[in-house]
Design an enzyme around this catalytic site. Structure first.
Site, PDB file in Angstrom:
ATOM      1  N   THR A   1      89.975 -25.319  51.814  1.00  0.00           N
ATOM      2  CA  THR A   1      90.221 -24.265  50.819  1.00  0.00           C
ATOM      3  C   THR A   1      91.680 -24.327  50.369  1.00  0.00           C
ATOM      4  O   THR A   1      91.975 -24.281  49.161  1.00  0.00           O
ATOM      5  CB  THR A   1      89.911 -22.881  51.428  1.00  0.00           C
ATOM      6  OG1 THR A   1      88.542 -22.852  51.816  1.00  0.00           O
ATOM      7  CG2 THR A   1      90.189 -21.760  50.454  1.00  0.00           C
TER       8      THR A   1
ATOM      9  N   GLN B   1      81.718 -32.099  52.375  1.00  0.00           N
ATOM     10  CA  GLN B   1      80.417 -32.343  53.023  1.00  0.00           C
ATOM     11  C   GLN B   1      80.100 -33.831  53.175  1.00  0.00           C
ATOM     12  O   GLN B   1      79.075 -34.174  53.767  1.00  0.00           O
ATOM     13  CB  GLN B   1      79.292 -31.646  52.236  1.00  0.00           C
ATOM     14  CG  GLN B   1      79.392 -30.129  52.223  1.00  0.00           C
ATOM     15  CD  GLN B   1      79.113 -29.483  53.596  1.00  0.00           C
ATOM     16  OE1 GLN B   1      78.571 -30.109  54.513  1.00  0.00           O
ATOM     17  NE2 GLN B   1      79.505 -28.221  53.748  1.00  0.00           N
TER      18      GLN B   1
ATOM     19  N   SER C   1      87.811 -31.242  55.529  1.00  0.00           N
ATOM     20  CA  SER C   1      87.999 -30.178  56.508  1.00  0.00           C
ATOM     21  C   SER C   1      87.426 -30.644  57.845  1.00  0.00           C
ATOM     22  O   SER C   1      86.255 -31.007  57.924  1.00  0.00           O
ATOM     23  CB  SER C   1      87.253 -28.944  56.007  1.00  0.00           C
ATOM     24  OG  SER C   1      87.403 -27.888  56.906  1.00  0.00           O
ATOM     25  N   ALA C   2      88.264 -30.616  58.903  1.00  0.00           N
ATOM     26  CA  ALA C   2      87.865 -31.224  60.186  1.00  0.00           C
ATOM     27  C   ALA C   2      86.637 -30.578  60.808  1.00  0.00           C
ATOM     28  O   ALA C   2      85.834 -31.253  61.448  1.00  0.00           O
ATOM     29  CB  ALA C   2      89.035 -31.164  61.164  1.00  0.00           C
ATOM     30  N   HIS C   3      86.473 -29.246  60.621  1.00  0.00           N
ATOM     31  CA  HIS C   3      85.372 -28.591  61.332  1.00  0.00           C
ATOM     32  C   HIS C   3      83.995 -28.949  60.783  1.00  0.00           C
ATOM     33  O   HIS C   3      82.967 -28.577  61.345  1.00  0.00           O
ATOM     34  CB  HIS C   3      85.581 -27.067  61.405  1.00  0.00           C
ATOM     35  CG  HIS C   3      85.370 -26.317  60.126  1.00  0.00           C
ATOM     36  ND1 HIS C   3      84.197 -25.661  59.854  1.00  0.00           N
ATOM     37  CD2 HIS C   3      86.171 -26.105  59.053  1.00  0.00           C
ATOM     38  CE1 HIS C   3      84.291 -25.057  58.663  1.00  0.00           C
ATOM     39  NE2 HIS C   3      85.481 -25.318  58.163  1.00  0.00           N
TER      40      HIS C   3
ATOM     41  N   CYS D   1      79.111 -18.264  53.335  1.00  0.00           N
ATOM     42  CA  CYS D   1      80.007 -17.218  52.866  1.00  0.00           C
ATOM     43  C   CYS D   1      79.199 -16.075  52.273  1.00  0.00           C
ATOM     44  O   CYS D   1      79.667 -14.962  52.174  1.00  0.00           O
ATOM     45  CB  CYS D   1      80.954 -17.734  51.794  1.00  0.00           C
ATOM     46  SG  CYS D   1      81.279 -19.453  51.869  1.00  0.00           S
TER      47      CYS D   1
HETATM   48  N1  PLP Z   1      84.197 -26.986  50.102  1.00  0.00           N
HETATM   49  C1  PLP Z   1      82.945 -27.127  50.555  1.00  0.00           C
HETATM   50  C2  PLP Z   1      81.980 -27.980  49.811  1.00  0.00           C
HETATM   51  C3  PLP Z   1      82.543 -26.472  51.732  1.00  0.00           C
HETATM   52  O1  PLP Z   1      81.287 -26.622  52.178  1.00  0.00           O
HETATM   53  C4  PLP Z   1      83.480 -25.666  52.407  1.00  0.00           C
HETATM   54  C5  PLP Z   1      83.076 -24.913  53.615  1.00  0.00           C
HETATM   55  O2  PLP Z   1      82.079 -24.204  53.613  1.00  0.00           O
HETATM   56  C6  PLP Z   1      84.784 -25.574  51.910  1.00  0.00           C
HETATM   57  C7  PLP Z   1      85.106 -26.243  50.748  1.00  0.00           C
HETATM   58  C8  PLP Z   1      85.842 -24.772  52.595  1.00  0.00           C
HETATM   59  O3  PLP Z   1      86.360 -25.504  53.676  1.00  0.00           O
HETATM   60  P1  PLP Z   1      87.323 -24.810  54.760  1.00  0.00           P
HETATM   61  O4  PLP Z   1      86.429 -24.134  55.742  1.00  0.00           O
HETATM   62  O5  PLP Z   1      88.094 -25.932  55.385  1.00  0.00           O
HETATM   63  O6  PLP Z   1      88.205 -23.886  54.026  1.00  0.00           O
END
Ligand code: PLP
Length: 374
Positions: A72, A179, A199-201, A326
């Protein structure tokens, strides 16, 4: 009660090897990478080796990888800086992007009156590339922002093709690859792309850490000002254990990509077969050919069952998502599915079932039993 975790597009469990690596660093390698003493220098070397490993995994150079707290944050930085620093006046995107992109673009439009064009999407969740080409011929310094894999439907964008189109029309290309990183091979020497985020998680690494790939000489200025960390582009003491954990998780995902993705694809086939046999009227939002990790199903249940479905599954220890994470808990329908479905179908239970290599056939059987008992 055994938990059945089928919400891997929301987040994934950390690989034990990653936890081990992070624990060692937290206990032993706690120096500040900006310090000049040996503990600091050691941390710095862990940091830079991690950067190199991440760069190698997507065939970029280490200098092009900037660590951030999340995808994000990386999306916010790139999109905002594209407008304020690179002087982009027009952004082409789609209505199916993650809110970490869509809401940023809407805010930039309010603040800077930039032009925002939404490329048409088809009912199968794919991007209308003919319309994209039409939009690309427009005037003004332009950035295209299109995600690689949709987090709700699993639909895959042809990154190479869009990259080529953007190069042909001389526009910048940003892609949210959250993804797909670690799951689909991305070779930045053969794809023309200016910015991507991860994003690592989402690939069995820790939460609270991500990275941006920012092509050399991009002209981006910092989002956060302070110290000289990340070449001054992202100030703040680097969380070395998180970064090393992310590098370990990504390296392991890439090393095991072929075997793990084959295993996940076989599970997805089994899941589709079980769903269609048990619920012959079930349909799949975005079809079944997207990334192996994500399947979005519309179940032919009555209205009274729809409201109960997630609660009912949760009571049985089964974790899945309705729409995107979300939005679970909110009654608003998914903005992605709203682009693809009729108003009636939007009210039906749309489940996102997302898999990892830790899932088993028994998990799928458990889900089907859970759905049958509704
Ligand atoms: N972009 C996509 C396509 C996502 O699936 C997500 C997480 O749900 C994000 C961005 C946000 O990632 P982060 O949790 O690292 O902020």
């Amino acid at each position: 009660m055994k938990k059945i975790y089928l919400d891997n597009a929301s987040t994934t469990s950390i690989r034990p090897e990653v936890v081990q690596e992070m624990t060692k660093i937290m206990l032993e390698d706690y120096g500040n990478p900006s310090s000049t003493h040996s503990l600091g220098r050691h941390s710095k070397s862990i940091l830079e080796l991690s950067r190199k490993a991440i760069a190698k995994s997507i065939n970029a150079t280490a200098a092009e990888i900037i660590f951030t707290s999340s995808a994000t944050e990386a999306n916010n930085w790139i999109l905002r800086a594209a407008v304020t620093d690179i002087k982009v006046t027009r952004i082409i995107t789609s209505r199916m992007e993650h809110h970490a992109v869509l809401h940023v673009i809407q805010q930039l439009k309010r603040e800077f009156a930039i032009e925002v064009e939404y490329v048409k999407t088809k009912l199968d969740g794919t991007i209308d590339l003919t319309h994209l080409v039409e939009l690309l011929s427009g005037e003004g310094k332009t950035l295209v922002s299109l995600m690689h894999v949709n987090n709700e439907t699993g639909v895959i964008l042809d990154l190479e093709r869009v990259g080529m189109l953007c190069r042909e029309y001389g526009v910048l290309f940003h892609s949210d690859t959250v993804q797909s990183i670690g799951k689909i091979k991305i070779d930045l020497q053969s794809i023309s792309i200016d910015f991507l985020v991860a994003s690592a998680h989402k690939f069995h690494g820790p939460k609270g850490i991500g990275f941006a790939f920012v092509k050399k000489n991009s002209g981006l200025q910092p989002l956060i000002y302070g110290g000289e960390q990340e070449k001054g582009l992202r100030a703040g003491t680097e969380p070395v254990h998180q970064i090393a954990g992310m590098a370990k998780a990504l390296t392991m995902s890439i090393d095991n990509q072929e075997a793990e993705m084959l295993q996940i694809a076989a599970l997805k086939c089994y899941l589709i077969a079980q769903l269609t046999t048990t619920f012959p009227d079930a349909t799949f939002n975005g079809g079944t050919v997207g990334i192996a990790t994500i399947l979005n199903v519309l179940l032919p249940f009555s209205k009274d069952k729809t409201a109960m479905i997630l609660f009912h599954l949760d009571m049985k220890g089964i974790a899945v998502s309705r729409g995107s994470a979300c939005q679970s808990g909110s009654i608003r329908p998914s903005h992605v599915l709203a682009e693809m479905l009729s108003d009636d179908d939007l009210k039906k239970p749309n489940l996102r079932i997302s898999l990892s290599h830790y899932n088993t056939i028994e998990d799928i059987d458990g889900l089907i039993d859970g759905l049958k008992s509704l």
